[in-house]
Design an enzyme around this catalytic site. Structure first.
Site, PDB file in Angstrom:
ATOM      1  N   GLY A   1       0.980  -1.207  -0.106  1.00 17.97           N
ATOM      2  CA  GLY A   1      -0.086   0.002   0.019  1.00 17.97           C
ATOM      3  C   GLY A   1       0.935   1.410  -0.023  1.00 17.97           C
ATOM      4  N   ALA A   2       1.751   1.446  -0.734  1.00 15.39           N
ATOM      5  CA  ALA A   2       2.906   2.392  -0.569  1.00 15.39           C
ATOM      6  C   ALA A   2       2.742   3.591  -1.859  1.00 15.39           C
ATOM      7  CB  ALA A   2       4.230   1.792  -0.644  1.00 15.39           C
ATOM      8  N   ASN A   3       1.624   3.495  -2.468  1.00 12.83           N
ATOM      9  CA  ASN A   3       1.425   4.490  -3.392  1.00 12.83           C
ATOM     10  C   ASN A   3       0.832   5.806  -2.854  1.00 12.83           C
ATOM     11  OD1 ASN A   3      -0.893   2.671  -3.467  1.00 12.83           O
ATOM     12  ND2 ASN A   3      -1.658   4.326  -4.684  1.00 12.83           N
ATOM     13  N   THR A   4       0.251   5.591  -1.563  1.00 13.77           N
ATOM     14  CA  THR A   4      -0.362   7.054  -0.906  1.00 13.77           C
ATOM     15  C   THR A   4      -0.140   6.732   0.466  1.00 13.77           C
ATOM     16  OG1 THR A   4      -2.514   8.049  -1.101  1.00 13.77           O
ATOM     17  CG2 THR A   4      -2.626   5.614  -0.692  1.00 13.77           C
ATOM     18  N   GLY A   5      -0.493   7.766   0.967  1.00 12.08           N
ATOM     19  CA  GLY A   5      -0.737   7.991   2.617  1.00 12.08           C
ATOM     20  C   GLY A   5       0.393   7.562   3.448  1.00 12.08           C
TER      21      GLY A   5
ATOM     22  N   GLY B   1       1.733   4.639   3.758  1.00 12.77           N
ATOM     23  CA  GLY B   1       2.615   3.513   2.981  1.00 12.77           C
ATOM     24  C   GLY B   1       3.617   4.472   2.058  1.00 12.77           C
TER      25      GLY B   1
ATOM     26  N   TYR C   1     -13.943  -3.608  11.244  1.00 15.84           N
ATOM     27  CA  TYR C   1     -12.509  -3.114  11.050  1.00 15.84           C
ATOM     28  C   TYR C   1     -11.805  -3.495  12.463  1.00 15.84           C
ATOM     29  CZ  TYR C   1      -8.930   0.424  10.918  1.00 15.84           C
ATOM     30  OH  TYR C   1      -7.939   1.087  10.822  1.00 15.84           O
TER      31      TYR C   1
ATOM     32  N   SER D   1      -4.111  -0.403  14.619  1.00 14.72           N
ATOM     33  CA  SER D   1      -4.644   0.790  14.754  1.00 14.72           C
ATOM     34  C   SER D   1      -5.537   0.950  16.068  1.00 14.72           C
ATOM     35  CB  SER D   1      -5.776   0.969  13.816  1.00 14.72           C
ATOM     36  OG  SER D   1      -6.917   2.002  14.059  1.00 14.72           O
TER      37      SER D   1
END
Length: 315
Positions: free
Chosen positions: A22-26, A28, A172, A146
């Site tokens: 998940g490293a393309n945004t936020g 990550g 969640y 989280s």
């Protein structure tokens, strides 16, 4: 430990290989960017390859992209096979990607989306890549949880996939509790090997795309409070980065923001919910996860069970 740990505290990472989901945004993106800037060879494991390539182009250093859809075990297996064909070692596996508060839906394999993506996808990926880490001194599996793991703090074995009734918030919370239980049980199994450690982290309240599915009843109050209780993705990534790189880290530790209620601030060791430390539940979840994911780890349950955080320091 310093209470003002920042990216300038990250030791030199040249020669290390990091895989960040998940490293393309936020979070990550910020995690991968910081590791690459400190010299690591970083693989962005992402669902959308085009967005991953765009993210890689904004980073400096040795950064490549690998397709990975954690909601599909077929994709997880294909990604693991591709990574094994191109890498001879992994120093850091950072299980960062996730979904939050999604409407009721299932993964391609029929699992509840949040449990399937946040926990089972990462469980399978870790198991399929772990033998590239076990020979590497100082290697670490860092899984992002989280504060939401405290919501309905239980693994609902009687309805693990929320088929009887669905709560997007409860589902969640279960998935994030599973992330922690996975970390603690993995560390217990890694301890006899003496090289790789498992660590967890959480970002506090960070302003990222992850919250896009927040229920309407919560969205407006959070919008009003956001300036007071949220921090940037760069700050939110610090607990993960510390868990991944601080030489003083111990296997089984949990890092989060050091401010009030752990919503923001510089990273430090924190504690998780009492339920997360229940060894019998951790081990039951592990067995169920192996069965659902169809993945058996190259480590076995030890005869004795050291408590989380008591294992060893990372290198």
């Amino acid at each position: 430990m310093s209470e003002t740990w920042t990216t300038t505290s990250i030791p030199d990472q040249h020669g290390r290989v990091a895989v960040v989901t998940g490293a393309n945004t936020g979070l990550g993106y910020e995690t991968a960017k910081a590791l690459a800037e400190r010299g690591a060879s970083v693989v962005l494991a992402v669902r959308d390859v085009k967005k991953g390539e765009q993210a890689a182009a904004r980073m400096t250093g040795d950064v490549t992209v690998q397709a990975l859809d954690l909601s599909s075990l077929e994709s997880v297996r294909a990604a693991a096979e591709a990574l094994r064909s191109r890498l001879d070692r992994i120093d850091l596996l950072i299980n960062n990607a996730g979904v939050m508060y999604t409407p009721k839906q299932t993964t391609r394999d029929g699992f509840e989306m949040q449990l399937g993506t946040n926990h089972l996808g990462h469980f399978a990926l870790t198991g399929l890549l772990l033998d590239l880490m076990l020979p590497v001194p100082g290697s670490r599996v860092v899984t992002v949880s989280s504060t939401g793991h405290r919501i309905r703090a239980a693994i609902h074995f009687e309805d693990l996939q929320w088929e009887r009734s669905y709560s997007r918030v409860g589902a969640y919370g279960q998935s994030k509790l599973a992330n922690l239980m996975f970390t603690y049980e993995l560390q217990r199994r890694l301890t006899p090997h003496g090289t790789t450690v498992a660590v967890a982290a959480h970002p506090g309240m960070s302003s990222t795309e992850l919250a896009r599915n927040t229920p309407a009843a919560l969205r407006l109050p959070l919008t009003w409070l956001a300036p007071l209780i949220t921090q940037t993705p760069a700050m939110g990534a610090l607990p993960t980065l510390r868990a991944a790189t601080d030489p003083a880290v111990l296997g089984g530790q949990y890092y989060g923001p050091g401010g009030r209620h752990e919503v923001k601030g510089h990273p430090r060791v924190v504690t998780s919910s009492p339920e997360s430390y229940e060894v019998a539940v951790q081990q039951r979840l592990w067995a169920v996860s192996e069965d659902l994911a169809g993945v058996t780890f190259p480590v076995v349950q030890p005869t004795r069970s050291p408590s989380p955080g008591s294992a060893q320091a990372g290198v």
